[in-house]
Design an enzyme around this catalytic site. Sequence first.
Site, PDB file in Angstrom:
ATOM      1  CE1 TYR A 190      15.479 -12.789  33.819  1.00  0.00           C
ATOM      2  CE2 TYR A 190      16.883 -12.869  31.870  1.00  0.00           C
ATOM      3  CZ  TYR A 190      15.829 -12.312  32.562  1.00  0.00           C
ATOM      4  OH  TYR A 190      15.115 -11.282  32.013  1.00  0.00           O
ATOM      5  CB  VAL A 225      22.370 -21.311  32.891  1.00  0.00           C
ATOM      6  CG1 VAL A 225      21.605 -22.455  32.214  1.00  0.00           C
ATOM      7  CG2 VAL A 225      23.783 -21.238  32.332  1.00  0.00           C
ATOM      8  CE  LYS A 257      37.166 -29.286  33.614  1.00  0.00           C
ATOM      9  NZ  LYS A 257      35.909 -28.996  32.915  1.00  0.00           N
ATOM     10  N   GLY A 284      17.884 -21.903  41.876  1.00  0.00           N
ATOM     11  CA  GLY A 284      18.960 -21.072  41.359  1.00  0.00           C
ATOM     12  C   GLY A 284      18.466 -20.273  40.171  1.00  0.00           C
TER      13      GLY A 284
END
Length: 367
Positions: free
Chosen positions: A188, A186, A82, A182
């Site tokens: 949807y 993603v 990362k 939510g």
Amino acid sequence: MEIFKYMEKNDYEQLLFCQDKQSGLKAIIAIHDTTLGPALGGTRMWTYKSEEAAIEDALALRLARGMTYKNAAAGLNLGGGKTVIIGDPRKDKNEEMFRAFGRYIQGLNGRYITAEDVGTTVADMDLIYEETDYVTGISPAFGSSGNPSPVTAYGVYRGMKAAAKEAFASDSLEGKVIAVQGVGNVAYTLCRHLHEEGAKLIVTDINKEAVQRAVEEFGAQAVDPDDIYRVECDIYAPCALGAIINDDTIPQLKAKVIAGSANNQLKDTCHGDIIHEMGIVYAPDYVINAGGVINVADELLGYNKERALKKVETIYDNIEKVIEISKRDNIPTYLAADRMAEERIEKVRRSRSQFLLNEHHILSRRK
């Protein structure tokens, strides 16, 4: 700050500090583990309060370590890493910054591969690509896979079916009531998959337009954000906030399955223990939402959508493996996911050690 203690605690391999005075670049690359292959993990840009806070984000919050486990559990031949860049993503970005960062990545000669993350964009990745090939999630014009959201959603859909199979003795979602928290990019697409299979949707989001879209297109029932936890449903799909499975929400849940795309869903490990004791089937977040990383990893081979989706389908098998380990070892699924990743890494590590030992014996005999 005792950096080596931070690294030793979670067995990090390498921590690199990168700066470029002219562009203002201040970046920290954390490489956790490269047993399975080069470390893959995104570049996050944030207005950290201090350099120590940036280091803690990369190390203490286990961002790089989390990528090791995510990539291992997904069956990828990649380790975990990362990057955090210190700066305000709204006003501190410039071309020179990302190109300078790209040169630092190139200097690692493939040991670390980056991608988009919080505070960075595809355009930023394109600038990094000017200086190195070790970057994914670039513009489709350069051979990228494009928006990863639909692929992530497909993986969540496949993983949800595997979790449903454990809870309901069938992986069919037809007629199942699924509460989706939510309705972003993603979620949807996930709702579309669920609607097409005949599931009944209950949705919520602070974005009222997103909710209305789901109501109109999928016949979903809308509820207020605070009410999503207590609705009568078969499956609860957290697809927005992290730390959403906690002391306040758990007593309200009526679902038999928790399976969604949100990251870091458990506020603490104890909450994973609690839902396990309640008999709720939990699909660990970094296993079920791995479709995006699987998709961008395929870019390293020369992106092939059909091949990538075939790999994403194995998220179903991975959730089954997690459940199998959970039963085998009598542990919650969040621990079983870690164990699955660790077992894969350890097998490769032992195999490599044995190979090196054999090579040593051969060379010794030749002498």
